[in-house]
Scaffold this motif. Structure first.
Motif, PDB file in Angstrom:
ATOM      1  N   ALA A 160       2.876   4.300  -1.329  1.00 54.59           N
ATOM      2  CA  ALA A 160       3.907   5.156  -0.785  1.00 54.59           C
ATOM      3  C   ALA A 160       4.481   4.863   0.661  1.00 54.59           C
ATOM      4  O   ALA A 160       5.234   5.615   1.203  1.00 54.59           O
ATOM      5  CB  ALA A 160       3.578   6.599  -0.857  1.00 54.59           C
ATOM      6  N   TYR A 161       3.983   3.658   1.237  1.00 52.41           N
ATOM      7  CA  TYR A 161       4.724   3.096   2.357  1.00 52.41           C
ATOM      8  C   TYR A 161       5.299   1.913   2.174  1.00 52.41           C
ATOM      9  O   TYR A 161       5.079   0.918   1.475  1.00 52.41           O
ATOM     10  CB  TYR A 161       3.671   2.730   3.254  1.00 52.41           C
ATOM     11  CG  TYR A 161       2.421   3.634   3.482  1.00 52.41           C
ATOM     12  CD1 TYR A 161       2.755   4.927   4.455  1.00 52.41           C
ATOM     13  CD2 TYR A 161       1.082   3.499   3.073  1.00 52.41           C
ATOM     14  CE1 TYR A 161       1.632   5.718   4.719  1.00 52.41           C
ATOM     15  CE2 TYR A 161       0.152   4.586   3.494  1.00 52.41           C
ATOM     16  CZ  TYR A 161       0.766   5.558   4.204  1.00 52.41           C
ATOM     17  OH  TYR A 161      -0.612   6.552   4.419  1.00 52.41           O
ATOM     18  N   ASP A 162       6.864   1.885   2.713  1.00 55.33           N
ATOM     19  CA  ASP A 162       7.612   0.860   2.193  1.00 55.33           C
ATOM     20  C   ASP A 162       7.052  -0.565   2.859  1.00 55.33           C
ATOM     21  O   ASP A 162       7.507  -1.707   2.289  1.00 55.33           O
ATOM     22  CB  ASP A 162       9.015   1.161   2.994  1.00 55.33           C
ATOM     23  CG  ASP A 162       9.676   2.132   2.356  1.00 55.33           C
ATOM     24  OD1 ASP A 162       9.454   2.481   1.114  1.00 55.33           O
ATOM     25  OD2 ASP A 162      10.527   2.854   2.645  1.00 55.33           O
ATOM     26  N   GLU A 163       6.178  -0.478   4.138  1.00 60.60           N
ATOM     27  CA  GLU A 163       5.838  -1.666   4.531  1.00 60.60           C
ATOM     28  C   GLU A 163       4.341  -1.902   4.204  1.00 60.60           C
ATOM     29  O   GLU A 163       3.819  -2.634   4.845  1.00 60.60           O
ATOM     30  CB  GLU A 163       5.949  -1.612   6.345  1.00 60.60           C
ATOM     31  CG  GLU A 163       7.269  -0.917   6.825  1.00 60.60           C
ATOM     32  CD  GLU A 163       7.412   0.292   6.875  1.00 60.60           C
ATOM     33  OE1 GLU A 163       6.748   1.086   6.316  1.00 60.60           O
ATOM     34  OE2 GLU A 163       8.510   0.895   7.415  1.00 60.60           O
ATOM     35  N   GLY A 164       3.946  -1.227   3.273  1.00 58.19           N
ATOM     36  CA  GLY A 164       2.622  -1.311   2.552  1.00 58.19           C
ATOM     37  C   GLY A 164       1.483  -0.967   3.696  1.00 58.19           C
ATOM     38  O   GLY A 164       1.643  -0.105   4.472  1.00 58.19           O
ATOM     39  N   ASN A 165       0.589  -1.959   4.044  1.00 64.25           N
ATOM     40  CA  ASN A 165      -0.401  -1.715   5.199  1.00 64.25           C
ATOM     41  C   ASN A 165       0.056  -2.275   6.587  1.00 64.25           C
ATOM     42  O   ASN A 165      -0.741  -1.938   7.536  1.00 64.25           O
ATOM     43  CB  ASN A 165      -1.748  -2.463   4.753  1.00 64.25           C
ATOM     44  CG  ASN A 165      -2.171  -1.755   3.638  1.00 64.25           C
ATOM     45  OD1 ASN A 165      -2.110  -0.535   3.430  1.00 64.25           O
ATOM     46  ND2 ASN A 165      -3.345  -2.395   3.087  1.00 64.25           N
ATOM     47  N   LEU A 166       1.211  -2.907   6.576  1.00 70.27           N
ATOM     48  CA  LEU A 166       1.789  -3.224   7.796  1.00 70.27           C
ATOM     49  C   LEU A 166       2.688  -2.127   8.680  1.00 70.27           C
ATOM     50  O   LEU A 166       3.850  -2.509   8.761  1.00 70.27           O
ATOM     51  CB  LEU A 166       2.553  -4.350   7.649  1.00 70.27           C
ATOM     52  CG  LEU A 166       1.782  -5.713   7.138  1.00 70.27           C
ATOM     53  CD1 LEU A 166       2.777  -6.843   6.835  1.00 70.27           C
ATOM     54  CD2 LEU A 166       0.601  -6.145   8.051  1.00 70.27           C
ATOM     55  N   SER A 167       1.943  -1.074   9.036  1.00 70.04           N
ATOM     56  CA  SER A 167       2.656  -0.236   9.533  1.00 70.04           C
ATOM     57  C   SER A 167       1.534   0.874  10.406  1.00 70.04           C
ATOM     58  O   SER A 167       0.640   0.808   9.741  1.00 70.04           O
ATOM     59  CB  SER A 167       3.481   0.838   8.581  1.00 70.04           C
ATOM     60  OG  SER A 167       2.673   1.794   7.953  1.00 70.04           O
ATOM     61  N   TRP A 168       2.078   1.624  11.573  1.00 67.77           N
ATOM     62  CA  TRP A 168       1.212   2.385  12.313  1.00 67.77           C
ATOM     63  C   TRP A 168       0.808   3.650  11.234  1.00 67.77           C
ATOM     64  O   TRP A 168      -0.239   3.915  11.268  1.00 67.77           O
ATOM     65  CB  TRP A 168       1.388   2.922  13.602  1.00 67.77           C
ATOM     66  CG  TRP A 168       1.701   1.944  14.569  1.00 67.77           C
ATOM     67  CD1 TRP A 168       2.713   1.218  15.149  1.00 67.77           C
ATOM     68  CD2 TRP A 168       0.400   0.987  15.003  1.00 67.77           C
ATOM     69  NE1 TRP A 168       2.109   0.227  16.006  1.00 67.77           N
ATOM     70  CE2 TRP A 168       0.602   0.021  15.867  1.00 67.77           C
ATOM     71  CE3 TRP A 168      -0.653   1.414  14.889  1.00 67.77           C
ATOM     72  CZ2 TRP A 168      -0.071  -0.666  16.570  1.00 67.77           C
ATOM     73  CZ3 TRP A 168      -2.018   0.763  15.502  1.00 67.77           C
ATOM     74  CH2 TRP A 168      -1.577  -0.323  16.432  1.00 67.77           C
ATOM     75  N   LEU A 169       1.694   4.363  10.456  1.00 69.90           N
ATOM     76  CA  LEU A 169       1.725   5.370   9.630  1.00 69.90           C
ATOM     77  C   LEU A 169       0.272   5.291   8.482  1.00 69.90           C
ATOM     78  O   LEU A 169      -0.461   5.956   8.570  1.00 69.90           O
ATOM     79  CB  LEU A 169       2.845   5.675   9.212  1.00 69.90           C
ATOM     80  CG  LEU A 169       2.791   7.128   8.179  1.00 69.90           C
ATOM     81  CD1 LEU A 169       2.455   8.321   9.037  1.00 69.90           C
ATOM     82  CD2 LEU A 169       4.133   7.615   7.474  1.00 69.90           C
ATOM     83  N   ALA A 170       0.650   3.798   8.011  1.00 69.81           N
ATOM     84  CA  ALA A 170      -0.753   3.625   6.994  1.00 69.81           C
ATOM     85  C   ALA A 170      -1.683   3.472   7.726  1.00 69.81           C
ATOM     86  O   ALA A 170      -2.871   4.185   7.120  1.00 69.81           O
ATOM     87  CB  ALA A 170      -0.209   2.326   6.229  1.00 69.81           C
TER      88      ALA A 170
END
Length: 364
Positions: A133-143
């Motif tokens: 459910a992250y548009d950037e996959g694992n490449l984000s601070w929220l993930a």
């Protein structure tokens, strides 16, 4: 298997912090017993009647779910719904999801990021897809900030009768670690575990468990996400251990690490996030990295899990909407993939009602 489950009870009870009282330790043992035994004696988690869930692969049900996910407006709604279900379920299980996320995002973790990131790393195409459910996959601070509470909720879903998240974690991780130890003792020819590599280590939860289980070993956590690794390294800076964990930003299919340099390579909850070709690459790279007598251990969703085979249509549809490679994982013969890479003594067991641990050995 009975020996593994019995020792998991000991691990779970003994793994509590020193502040726990006797009554709490007894409760822990009781929970382990409740999840692994019946009145007739020791029992393993139940397998379903199928080789894999009916909602995976090329079944009519799977194709229907795939068609729903392919409809973009509906897919967007499903992603949001899946995220809400995950967070709400976690917080109902007393996982402080939002508080843990806030603590990471408001910390000085960003200072670690530049030190740990390899600017020359080329990401494989599949890793750039949206998932979880992250548009950037694992490449984000929220993930990265939400990874640990998500991991905690996995354990509680696996052991729903556990009295706390800590107890569920001790059971799930205890069974997994004991399966690894038992396989290595049986098949390694008395080779010691001196060097451990945790591929796809995320924010380091599995890596820390491995380092605590084998405290004299040198442990490396490797991941494609510099965001995850920054969180892992930031958390590790606050801990004191005999052998500090080393964090490496690299591709698990081509790590760049020396051949024959590890005694144990672990992949925990990694393979279901990868296409089949990447899983094959990960297994082949693990074979290259392990010394003769070394052990590979993969723990992940079990296609034969009765619980997963009987998921409600709503739950498995939401799950597939955030896991683009789930079908490829369930359709791949993981044990045969490991044999083709050169591994021997391939062994798979359910270590909890949802997950299997597959272990194998590099021949001498």
């Amino acid at each position: 298997m009975a020996a593994i489950l019995a020792r998991a009870g000991a691990t779970a009870a003994g793994g509590l912090r020193s502040g726990g009282d006797v009554r709490r330790r007894r409760n822990m043992v009781a929970i382990v017993a409740a999840t692994t035994t019946t009145g007739a004696g020791p029992a393993v988690p139940k397998e379903g009647s199928l080789e894999r869930p009916a909602w995976s692969g090329e079944t009519p049900l799977s194709r229907l779910v795939g068609a729903l996910i392919a409809f973009k407006p509906l897919y967007s709604l499903m992603k949001l719904a899946s995220r809400e279900v995950i967070i709400r379920t976690a917080e109902k299980s007393n996982v402080p999801w939002r508080e843990m996320t806030k603590q990471v995002l408001e910390s000085d973790v960003y200072e670690v990021f530049d030190r740990i990131r390899d600017l020359n790393l080329v990401y494989p195409d599949y890793y750039l897809n949206p998932f979880h459910a992250y548009d950037e996959g694992n490449l984000s601070w929220l993930a990265a900030a939400e990874a640990e509470p998500a991991t905690m909720s996995i354990a509680k879903r696996a052991i729903p009768d556990a009295g706390s998240i800590e107890e569920a974690n001790q059971i799930v991780r205890g069974n997994w670690l004991n399966a690894i130890e038992e396989h290595h003792l049986k098949n390694s020819g008395n080779c010691q575990i001196n060097d451990i590599l945790d591929i796809g280590c995320s924010v380091g939860v599995s890596t820390r468990y491995l380092a605590e289980k084998f405290p004299s070993a040198r442990t490396v956590g490797l991941d494609l996400s510099p965001y995850f690794l920054a969180v892992a390294a930031h958390k590790e800076e606050k801990l004191s251990r005999q052998n500090p964990i080393r964090w490496v930003h690299a591709n698990g299919e081509a790590t760049g690490l020396p051949s024959n340099s590890f005694d144990l390579v672990s992949l925990a909850y990694v393979c279901h996030e990868c296409p089949a070709r990447a899983i094959t690459g990960l297994v082949n790279e693990a074979f290259r990295l392990l010394r003769p007598g070394g052990t590979i251990a993969l723990t992940d969703n079990s296609p034969k899990s009765k619980v997963l085979q009987e998921l409600s249509p709503v739950l498995f549809t939401l799950m597939k909407s955030t896991e683009p490679f789930l079908d490829e994982y369930y359709m791949l013969d993981l044990e045969e993939t490991m044999r083709q890479a050169g591994f021997v003594n391939v062994h798979s067991i359910l270590t909890d009602p949802r997950h299997r641990t597959v272990t194998a050995t590099v021949p001498f």
